[in-house]
Scaffold this motif. Structure first.
Motif, mmCIF file in Angstrom:
data_model
loop_
_atom_site.group_PDB
_atom_site.id
_atom_site.type_symbol
_atom_site.label_atom_id
_atom_site.label_comp_id
_atom_site.label_asym_id
_atom_site.label_seq_id
_atom_site.Cartn_x
_atom_site.Cartn_y
_atom_site.Cartn_z
ATOM 1 N N THR A 1 -10.504 -6.536 3.262
ATOM 2 C CA THR A 1 -9.235 -7.155 3.622
ATOM 3 C C THR A 1 -9.475 -8.307 4.586
ATOM 4 O OG1 THR A 1 -6.944 -6.681 4.271
ATOM 5 C CG2 THR A 1 -8.695 -5.596 5.545
ATOM 6 N N HIS A 2 -8.389 -8.863 5.159
ATOM 7 C CA HIS A 2 -8.512 -10.162 5.808
ATOM 8 C C HIS A 2 -7.489 -10.315 6.932
ATOM 9 C CE1 HIS A 2 -8.642 -14.841 5.084
ATOM 10 N NE2 HIS A 2 -8.937 -14.500 6.316
ATOM 11 N N PHE A 3 -7.858 -9.846 8.121
ATOM 12 C CA PHE A 3 -7.070 -10.079 9.340
ATOM 13 C C PHE A 3 -7.773 -11.168 10.144
ATOM 14 C CE2 PHE A 3 -5.962 -5.756 8.206
ATOM 15 C CZ PHE A 3 -4.636 -5.597 8.604
ATOM 16 N N ASN A 4 -7.018 -12.146 10.647
ATOM 17 C CA ASN A 4 -7.601 -13.223 11.445
ATOM 18 C C ASN A 4 -7.174 -13.205 12.905
ATOM 19 O OD1 ASN A 4 -9.148 -14.606 9.458
ATOM 20 N ND2 ASN A 4 -7.275 -15.481 8.610
ATOM 21 N N HIS A 5 -6.095 -12.475 13.221
ATOM 22 C CA HIS A 5 -5.557 -12.529 14.586
ATOM 23 C C HIS A 5 -4.993 -11.165 14.959
ATOM 24 C CE1 HIS A 5 -3.033 -13.743 18.001
ATOM 25 N NE2 HIS A 5 -3.828 -14.792 18.091
ATOM 26 N N PRO A 6 -5.129 -10.762 16.238
ATOM 27 C CA PRO A 6 -4.649 -9.430 16.639
ATOM 28 C C PRO A 6 -3.154 -9.217 16.421
ATOM 29 C CG PRO A 6 -5.387 -10.727 18.547
ATOM 30 C CD PRO A 6 -5.867 -11.438 17.335
ATOM 31 N N TRP A 7 -2.327 -10.276 16.400
ATOM 32 C CA TRP A 7 -0.905 -10.102 16.161
ATOM 33 C C TRP A 7 -0.630 -9.582 14.757
ATOM 34 C CZ3 TRP A 7 1.382 -15.351 18.317
ATOM 35 C CH2 TRP A 7 1.141 -15.407 19.698
ATOM 36 N N GLU A 8 -1.597 -9.701 13.877
ATOM 37 C CA GLU A 8 -1.407 -9.230 12.499
ATOM 38 C C GLU A 8 -1.579 -7.711 12.394
ATOM 39 O OE1 GLU A 8 -2.940 -13.209 10.083
ATOM 40 O OE2 GLU A 8 -4.405 -11.729 10.766
ATOM 41 N N ILE A 9 -2.109 -7.102 13.437
ATOM 42 C CA ILE A 9 -2.267 -5.652 13.441
ATOM 43 C C ILE A 9 -1.001 -5.043 14.044
ATOM 44 C CG2 ILE A 9 -3.649 -3.709 14.243
ATOM 45 C CD1 ILE A 9 -6.059 -5.550 14.214
ATOM 46 N N THR A 10 -0.179 -4.502 13.172
ATOM 47 C CA THR A 10 1.139 -3.973 13.526
ATOM 48 C C THR A 10 1.210 -2.507 13.106
ATOM 49 O OG1 THR A 10 2.049 -4.527 11.352
ATOM 50 C CG2 THR A 10 2.128 -6.262 13.051
ATOM 51 N N PRO A 11 2.252 -1.788 13.472
ATOM 52 C CA PRO A 11 2.392 -0.414 12.968
ATOM 53 C C PRO A 11 2.366 -0.349 11.442
ATOM 54 C CG PRO A 11 3.918 -0.782 14.783
ATOM 55 C CD PRO A 11 3.293 -2.111 14.484
ATOM 56 N N GLU A 12 2.943 -1.356 10.786
ATOM 57 C CA GLU A 12 2.962 -1.356 9.307
ATOM 58 C C GLU A 12 1.562 -1.571 8.732
ATOM 59 O OE1 GLU A 12 7.010 -2.735 10.741
ATOM 60 O OE2 GLU A 12 4.917 -3.184 11.239
ATOM 61 N N SER A 13 0.826 -2.539 9.276
ATOM 62 C CA SER A 13 -0.511 -2.792 8.739
ATOM 63 C C SER A 13 -1.470 -1.662 9.099
ATOM 64 C CB SER A 13 -1.053 -4.138 9.233
ATOM 65 O OG SER A 13 -1.172 -4.167 10.639
ATOM 66 N N ALA A 14 -1.297 -1.063 10.275
ATOM 67 C CA ALA A 14 -2.127 0.081 10.665
ATOM 68 C C ALA A 14 -1.905 1.256 9.713
ATOM 69 C CB ALA A 14 -1.825 0.483 12.102
ATOM 70 N N LYS A 15 -0.641 1.486 9.338
ATOM 71 C CA LYS A 15 -0.325 2.578 8.413
ATOM 72 C C LYS A 15 -0.944 2.328 7.043
ATOM 73 C CE LYS A 15 3.511 5.035 6.208
ATOM 74 N NZ LYS A 15 4.990 5.104 6.023
ATOM 75 N N ALA A 16 -0.893 1.073 6.572
ATOM 76 C CA ALA A 16 -1.480 0.737 5.274
ATOM 77 C C ALA A 16 -2.973 1.019 5.276
ATOM 78 C CB ALA A 16 -1.206 -0.732 4.950
ATOM 79 N N CYS A 17 -3.663 0.604 6.337
ATOM 80 C CA CYS A 17 -5.103 0.845 6.423
ATOM 81 C C CYS A 17 -5.408 2.330 6.551
ATOM 82 C CB CYS A 17 -5.690 0.066 7.600
ATOM 83 S SG CYS A 17 -5.630 -1.733 7.381
ATOM 84 N N ILE B 1 0.868 -1.182 0.000
ATOM 85 C CA ILE B 1 0.000 0.000 0.000
ATOM 86 C C ILE B 1 0.902 1.228 0.000
ATOM 87 C CG2 ILE B 1 -1.971 1.123 1.082
ATOM 88 C CD1 ILE B 1 -2.417 -1.823 0.181
ATOM 89 N N THR B 2 1.114 1.784 -1.180
ATOM 90 C CA THR B 2 2.026 2.908 -1.366
ATOM 91 C C THR B 2 1.242 4.169 -1.729
ATOM 92 O OG1 THR B 2 2.286 2.441 -3.728
ATOM 93 C CG2 THR B 2 3.806 1.332 -2.210
ATOM 94 N N PRO B 3 1.834 5.339 -1.540
ATOM 95 C CA PRO B 3 1.168 6.582 -1.962
ATOM 96 C C PRO B 3 0.809 6.560 -3.446
ATOM 97 C CG PRO B 3 3.018 7.089 -0.534
ATOM 98 C CD PRO B 3 3.095 5.612 -0.808
ATOM 99 N N LYS B 4 1.663 6.000 -4.252
ATOM 100 C CA LYS B 4 1.401 5.930 -5.696
ATOM 101 C C LYS B 4 0.175 5.075 -5.992
ATOM 102 C CE LYS B 4 3.500 4.319 -10.017
ATOM 103 N NZ LYS B 4 4.624 3.538 -10.596
ATOM 104 N N MET C 1 -3.727 4.802 5.246
ATOM 105 C CA MET C 1 -3.583 5.413 3.934
ATOM 106 C C MET C 1 -4.821 5.185 3.078
ATOM 107 S SD MET C 1 0.391 4.406 3.147
ATOM 108 C CE MET C 1 0.335 5.029 1.467
ATOM 109 N N LEU C 2 -5.367 3.981 3.158
ATOM 110 C CA LEU C 2 -6.554 3.658 2.360
ATOM 111 C C LEU C 2 -7.774 4.435 2.850
ATOM 112 C CD1 LEU C 2 -5.982 -0.190 2.055
ATOM 113 C CD2 LEU C 2 -5.929 1.448 0.160
#
Length: 384
Positions: free
Chosen positions: A206-222, A188-191, A224-225
């Protein structure tokens, strides 16, 4: 080459890597590779905390996959509902559009493993027939792009497909089904976001199944969207050993809301070959949903559904909140298991005739009466 593409190249996917990294017997690893290949990118691999944890179970091949002989290759009969290549038309006003066979990570519970990873099964060469089908079927107003994962395409190729869909007048909504915010958020990029913004309204599933999948990187991607105007919904799968616990799902759903992702569906695991060890009982799912209702915000509670085998579509399932119903009253329990009585309205609405498949007289069937009377049911509980 962009970072996300390099991470795909650096993924664990060979038999040698499976043997070395996960200590899988070589013969078993070879059989697993033939059954359904592995792809674990460096980012998702980094989320594993210990062998056999909820992240490991979702991405590392397991000998149990080879022992499942009862599952179906195509449990939802998608292929039977495919009038042309790349299109599945199950519901009247919407279609599934498969755009690529590739994924950022190959989930071991994948319901489409008969096709995923095989470019001959989901081919870019057959897109023209899919576009023609969409143009000819004016009843279609909603297109769900899936695969594989559409965001495995380059920005240029993805835009060509979306732009072509947007040129069809009767198509109002485009949805993109992608696991990238979860398994490879670097995609998930600005471009990418700036390109997609040109073709609103677009919804992201999208598709998260477990709280460990929510990280600073995935939070930032969401973030941006969502900031770019894309509603983001989550579709989770209930899986044994991964998230079949009300506290785990409570944490997941609340964390999703915090990053502005709406918990949309919680699916019972499909009857997919090689995935039987992930399946829970329906009672387990209902127990979890009952534990969530009332204890967390309604915003955080998804629709609990079974995608019916044989192509029947999504069927919602609820715990038994209605204990008794007759022409005069409804006896209900709440999230605290306390009992309440609601008086039924007396009007002509209860007599409206409707067409019901399989019911020859065309009348709405009367509510089933329990053996106990409403008075008997109520007397077992303390009415608040």
């Amino acid at each position: 080459m962009e970072l996300w593409q390099q991470m795909i190249r650096d993924s664990i996917h060979t038999v040698d890597q499976l043997v070395e990294k996960f200590n899988i017997d070589r013969k078993v690893a070879e059989e697993l590779d033939e059954f359904f290949q592995a792809r674990i990118n460096p980012y998702y691999l980094s989320l594993i905390r210990y062998p056999g944890d909820p992240i490991w179970l979702q991405c590392v091949p397991d000998v149990k996959e080879l022992e499942d002989l009862d599952g179906y290759e195509d449990p939802l009969l998608e292929d039977a509902m495919s009038p042309v290549p790349n299109i599945t038309h199950r519901y009247p006003d919407r279609v599934l559009f498969l755009t690529t066979s590739q994924c950022g990570m190959y989930c071991r519970f994948c319901t489409r493993k008969r096709k995923v990873g095989n470019s001959d099964k989901i081919s870019m060469r057959q897109l023209e027939s899919a576009f023609k089908y969409l143009e000819e079927h004016t009843e279609v107003r909603d297109v769900i792009m899936s695969g594989g994962d559409p965001l495995m395409l380059t920005d240029t190729m993805l835009e060509k497909i979306i732009k072509r869909i947007r040129q069809i007048p009767h198509i109002e909504i485009i949805r993109i089904g992608t696991k990238m915010p979860c398994v490879l958020p670097h995609r998930i990029t600005p471009k990418l976001v700036e390109m997609l913004k040109k073709y609103h309204p677009i919804y992201i599933n999208t598709h998260f199944n477990h709280p460990w999948e929510i990280t600073p990187e995935s939070a930032k991607a969401c973030q941006m969207l969502v900031d770019a105007g894309f509603p983001v919904n989550n579709q989770a799968v209930l899986m044994k050993g991964v998230n079949d616990d009300p506290q785990v799902l409570k944490e997941l759903f609340l964390k999703l809301l915090k990053i502005r992702v709406r918990p949309y569906y919680l699916f019972m695991a499909d009857e997919t070959r090689g995935a039987n060890h992930f399946r829970t009982s329906l009672d387990k799912g209902l127990e979890i949903m009952f534990a969530l209702r009332g204890n967390i915000s309604g915003l955080a509670i998804p629709h609990f559904v079974i995608d019916a085998p044989g192509g029947g579509g999504k069927i919602p399932v609820l715990p038994d909140y209605i204990l008794h119903r007759d022409e005069e009253k409804i006896v209900m329990r709440n999230y605290q298991n306390k009992i309440y009585v609601y008086r039924e309205a007396k009007n002509e609405e209860n007599k409206i005739e409707v067409e019901i498949s399989g019911n020859d007289n065309g009348k709405l069937p009367k509510p089933k009466k329990l053996k106990k009377s409403a008075k008997a049911v109520v007397s077992e509980y303390e009415i608040t």
